[in-house]
Enzyme design. Sequence first.
Site, PDB file in Angstrom:
ATOM      1  CB  SER A   1       4.327  -1.719  12.151  1.00  0.00           C
ATOM      2  OG  SER A   1       3.926  -0.378  12.381  1.00  0.00           O
TER       3      SER A   1
ATOM      4  CE  LYS B   1      -0.470   3.337   4.652  1.00  0.00           C
ATOM      5  NZ  LYS B   1      -0.565   3.515   6.084  1.00  0.00           N
TER       6      LYS B   1
ATOM      7  CG  ASN C   1      -1.778   1.191   1.345  1.00  0.00           C
ATOM      8  OD1 ASN C   1      -1.873   1.996   0.413  1.00  0.00           O
ATOM      9  ND2 ASN C   1      -2.450   1.339   2.478  1.00  0.00           N
TER      10      ASN C   1
ATOM     11  N   GLY D   1       1.687   2.412  10.818  1.00  0.00           N
ATOM     12  CA  GLY D   1       2.656   3.498  10.701  1.00  0.00           C
ATOM     13  C   GLY D   1       3.287   3.899  12.021  1.00  0.00           C
TER      14      GLY D   1
ATOM     15  CD  GLU E   1      -4.090  -2.247   7.022  1.00  0.00           C
ATOM     16  OE1 GLU E   1      -2.991  -2.545   6.562  1.00  0.00           O
ATOM     17  OE2 GLU E   1      -4.649  -1.147   6.791  1.00  0.00           O
TER      18      GLU E   1
ATOM     19  CD  GLU F   1      -3.469   5.670   6.306  1.00  0.00           C
ATOM     20  OE1 GLU F   1      -3.377   5.696   5.067  1.00  0.00           O
ATOM     21  OE2 GLU F   1      -2.623   5.122   7.042  1.00  0.00           O
TER      22      GLU F   1
ATOM     23  CG  HIS G   1      -6.183   2.146   4.746  1.00  0.00           C
ATOM     24  ND1 HIS G   1      -5.817   3.105   5.653  1.00  0.00           N
ATOM     25  CD2 HIS G   1      -5.172   1.255   4.694  1.00  0.00           C
ATOM     26  CE1 HIS G   1      -4.616   2.798   6.119  1.00  0.00           C
ATOM     27  NE2 HIS G   1      -4.205   1.676   5.560  1.00  0.00           N
TER      28      HIS G   1
HETATM   29  P1  PGA Z   1       2.258   0.407   7.728  1.00  0.00           P
HETATM   30  O1  PGA Z   1       0.824   0.648   7.017  1.00  0.00           O
HETATM   31  O2  PGA Z   1       2.790  -0.884   7.202  1.00  0.00           O
HETATM   32  O3  PGA Z   1       3.086   1.602   7.332  1.00  0.00           O
HETATM   33  O4  PGA Z   1       1.990   0.352   9.197  1.00  0.00           O
HETATM   34  C1  PGA Z   1      -0.024  -0.431   6.752  1.00  0.00           C
HETATM   35  C2  PGA Z   1      -1.292   0.066   6.104  1.00  0.00           C
HETATM   36  O5  PGA Z   1      -1.807   1.108   6.507  1.00  0.00           O
HETATM   37  O6  PGA Z   1      -1.813  -0.550   5.157  1.00  0.00           O
END
Ligand code: PGA
Length: 253
Positions: free
Chosen positions: A215, A11, A9, A175, A169, A99, A97
Amino acid sequence: MRKQIAAANWKMNLTLQQGEQLLNDIMAMPHTLAHHQQVIFAVPSPYLQMAQLKIQGKQNVFIAAQNCYSKKSGAYTGEVSVEMLNSLGINFVVLGHSERREYFHENNQLLAEKVNICLEHAITPIFCCGEALAIREENKQNEFVSHQLKESLFHLSAEQIQQIVIAYEPIWAIGTGKTATSEQAQEMHAHIRHSLAEQYGTEVAGKISILYGGSVKAGNAGELFHQPDVDGGLVGGASLVASEFIAIINALK
Ligand code: PGA
């Protein structure tokens, strides 16, 4: 065996040139994927066509959009439709997601509509679910995630639900560098599979891939993916570094 999936991803990161370079570097890896393994790159919308061309002819490698709209077409400035994705040959889209839920106020009902329009257009949703830290601290994560699945997915038929990939998630792990332990991931994945089994039976539930996200890195992917109900990962930060993502692909069961 269920599909085992390493999904990147990106982003809202990378320029077009950086994205091309990253795909070149990853595609140059010597590893060949087994027939039950898939690699998916969820790239920003303006890069979908470039990415689709880059992976042409690569077995079991796919490009995903990071979002799409719930309507077929029309006056929705700035949105991307499933028909547009179809016309590019894109078969996957990340939906829900955290976000998108947090910053763009996407709720379970809207996501149910997006799931429906994707399935009507033969696009596989990678449906994200997961709880915030406060919910985990109250130990309410299982019912929270069940509720997300119920409201956005459980109207689907047994045949349709098998076209969904689920990504768990936990928001507190995205993140932040704070990965869920492999036990925490397995516990939730088993819970999700149990909820699917209650609704659709164990045979159907056993066929649905459930990815872990939050992560994931080269250093922890092996242990996470080793868990019986963890079928790969949805990877943000570590998917932007070719060597990290290649190691994550290599950690698939
Ligand atoms: P991350 O993000 O691996 O940077 O924690 C995962 C995601 O949001 O899909």
